[in-house]
Scaffold this motif. Sequence first.
Motif, PDB file in Angstrom:
ATOM      1  N   GLY A  62      10.636   0.988 -16.300  1.00  0.00           N
ATOM      2  CA  GLY A  62      10.426   1.153 -14.868  1.00  0.00           C
ATOM      3  C   GLY A  62      11.127   2.363 -14.282  1.00  0.00           C
ATOM      4  O   GLY A  62      11.066   3.468 -14.829  1.00  0.00           O
ATOM      5  N   ALA A  63      11.818   2.163 -13.173  1.00  0.00           N
ATOM      6  CA  ALA A  63      12.457   3.269 -12.455  1.00  0.00           C
ATOM      7  C   ALA A  63      13.537   3.959 -13.272  1.00  0.00           C
ATOM      8  O   ALA A  63      13.919   5.091 -12.966  1.00  0.00           O
ATOM      9  CB  ALA A  63      13.046   2.763 -11.138  1.00  0.00           C
ATOM     10  N   ALA A  64      14.029   3.305 -14.312  1.00  0.00           N
ATOM     11  CA  ALA A  64      15.080   3.903 -15.143  1.00  0.00           C
ATOM     12  C   ALA A  64      14.507   4.790 -16.245  1.00  0.00           C
ATOM     13  O   ALA A  64      15.273   5.446 -16.957  1.00  0.00           O
ATOM     14  CB  ALA A  64      15.938   2.811 -15.775  1.00  0.00           C
ATOM     15  N   TYR A  65      13.172   4.848 -16.374  1.00  0.00           N
ATOM     16  CA  TYR A  65      12.609   5.696 -17.424  1.00  0.00           C
ATOM     17  C   TYR A  65      12.850   7.158 -17.075  1.00  0.00           C
ATOM     18  O   TYR A  65      12.547   7.618 -15.972  1.00  0.00           O
ATOM     19  CB  TYR A  65      11.112   5.443 -17.601  1.00  0.00           C
ATOM     20  N   ALA A 125      -0.620   2.423 -15.860  1.00  0.00           N
ATOM     21  CA  ALA A 125       0.601   1.981 -15.167  1.00  0.00           C
ATOM     22  C   ALA A 125       1.813   2.795 -15.606  1.00  0.00           C
ATOM     23  O   ALA A 125       2.691   3.121 -14.801  1.00  0.00           O
ATOM     24  CB  ALA A 125       0.836   0.492 -15.429  1.00  0.00           C
ATOM     25  N   ALA A 126       1.857   3.120 -16.891  1.00  0.00           N
ATOM     26  CA  ALA A 126       2.963   3.934 -17.398  1.00  0.00           C
ATOM     27  C   ALA A 126       2.939   5.326 -16.767  1.00  0.00           C
ATOM     28  O   ALA A 126       3.986   5.894 -16.421  1.00  0.00           O
ATOM     29  CB  ALA A 126       2.878   4.045 -18.919  1.00  0.00           C
ATOM     30  N   ASP A 156       6.882   0.658 -23.384  1.00  0.00           N
ATOM     31  CA  ASP A 156       8.308   0.930 -23.170  1.00  0.00           C
ATOM     32  C   ASP A 156       8.552   1.511 -21.781  1.00  0.00           C
ATOM     33  O   ASP A 156       9.535   1.171 -21.114  1.00  0.00           O
ATOM     34  CB  ASP A 156       8.832   1.894 -24.236  1.00  0.00           C
ATOM     35  N   ILE A 157       7.644   2.388 -21.338  1.00  0.00           N
ATOM     36  CA  ILE A 157       7.811   3.016 -20.023  1.00  0.00           C
ATOM     37  C   ILE A 157       7.700   1.982 -18.916  1.00  0.00           C
ATOM     38  O   ILE A 157       8.530   1.931 -17.997  1.00  0.00           O
ATOM     39  CB  ILE A 157       6.764   4.130 -19.828  1.00  0.00           C
ATOM     40  N   VAL A 158       6.674   1.146 -18.991  1.00  0.00           N
ATOM     41  CA  VAL A 158       6.483   0.131 -17.952  1.00  0.00           C
ATOM     42  C   VAL A 158       7.646  -0.846 -17.935  1.00  0.00           C
ATOM     43  O   VAL A 158       8.131  -1.253 -16.873  1.00  0.00           O
ATOM     44  CB  VAL A 158       5.141  -0.600 -18.164  1.00  0.00           C
TER      45      VAL A 158
END
Length: 560
Positions: A110-113, A539-540, A105-107
């Motif tokens: 992206g920048a909106a997490y 990556a997350a 979900d995090i990946v």
Amino acid sequence: MTPEQLYTALVDVLEALVADGAITLPDGVPTEVTVERPRQKGHGDYATNVALQLAKGAGLPPRDLATLVAQRLEAVGGIEAVEVAGPGFLNITVEAGAQGQVAADIVATGAAYGVTDTLHGERINIEFISANPTGPLHLGHTRWAVVGDAIARVLEAAGADVTREFYINDRGTQMDLFGASVEAAALGQPIPADGYQGAYIHDLAARVVDADPGITALPEGERHVAFREAAYAAQLAEQREQLALFQTHFDVWFSERTLHGSEDDTQSGVAAQLEKLRDQGHLFDEDGALWMRTTDFGDDKDRVLIRSNGHLTYFASDTAYYVNKRQRGFDRCIYLLGADHHGYVGRLKAMAACAGDDPESHIEVLIGQLVKILKDGEELRLSKRAGTMVTLDELVELIGVDPLRYTLARYPADSPLTLDVAEMTKQSADNPVFYVQYAHARISSILRNAVALGLEPAKGEDFDPGLLTHEKEGVLLRALAEFPRVVASAAELREPHRVARYLEDTAGIYHRFYDNCRVLPMGDEEPSDLHRARLLLVAATRTVLANGLALLGVSAPERM
């Protein structure tokens, strides 16, 4: 499963218990339920005290209520077990698959997490530098340039519509003295005793004359105004440039002059704005002066707005400026003021009340404390350019943008600071900014090495979140899942240092994960689904570290 998802599940369970008649909650299902990570191992992935919170209203012993909640909660998808502990705590263990899904979900986000909607719809004006355009920005401005900007960033991440505002003190005697100082330097005359000193005055004078060689030949009165305005424009442009290089940007540069109309007309602008407040019933005339009855709202004395000689007070400008902000449609006006402005808090709140507003919701005043910078054991005091306090551009040259911003952001603004140049600039794990940035760079290196091996993070149906079952993987996943709540809390409390401390904790958790869980295959080992799943978790982590650093206005380097 994130804390937010678990919170939603708890609310749903409570609503179902009420609907079925199993419990009665006279005050209704709470809008806030505490869900946090347990401090001790073996107490599950998350814990909540919701049963203790609601037991009295429900008329049940806390453990009995906790048991009812636990029975329903165990049936929720993604939850493996719920244990009733102590006087009524609930320790919740999440299924490995549900927990591992957080990485994907995090990946994907992206920048909106980390972005939430907790402050959605709220229009906020935050004024965090108020400066005279008569010299370079200095250390006192530097702390607010960081903290104010970071507060604005976390407010935006929490869904607020934020306007960053710089208030330019470009009116009054200090501007005339500034112009006279630059003019004297340009003409080779002594600078007035009460004027502005420092090498920057001579630099400004040379720039003004270079841009307009004929300025020195103007008649005396016209020449003075011309020097004042040209030096003002040049100094303000320099302040803008300094802040831009420092990664601090303003949406509005508000000139004090615009509040007053023409320089000599005190009956328009501020005076006209003040007259609009008479209908609120808190203005009165006495001894030829106009007053605001701020004592009606807790101020220690009433405040003069217009003196008997017709001159406006600083408080009059403050009042008109606040009214101007509210007329521009801001729901909340946040002021960041220096340590010597404690006395302003009560009077500004009383002023807002006199204007017909709620001082607890429409205006907010934050007071910051002083910063001392040490170099070789001595406090930096003198500036080569300004001759007095060290300037922002000198600090950036000495320390660097990233270490200076991060260090100033990682402490509560209301705590005095003494910082050492050597500590802020050393490249070791003892330096928090280096520690966090190094974690991001190390992860970037791992992901580059994976590409060289033909290995990519798992994605889509190829990702099996149930593979991430190692204890260190679980700890890291839970830490990453906390990020949106940390950001929301930092926004609500106006405490961006919470983001910095979270990043340091998470970087440490990541390093411990990496030391215990091999991410890349060794030697001739064939890449497996576990390698790919762990790469996704890596990556997350990079996404979260980068997003957190961005909220502080600090870069996330891929190589160090």
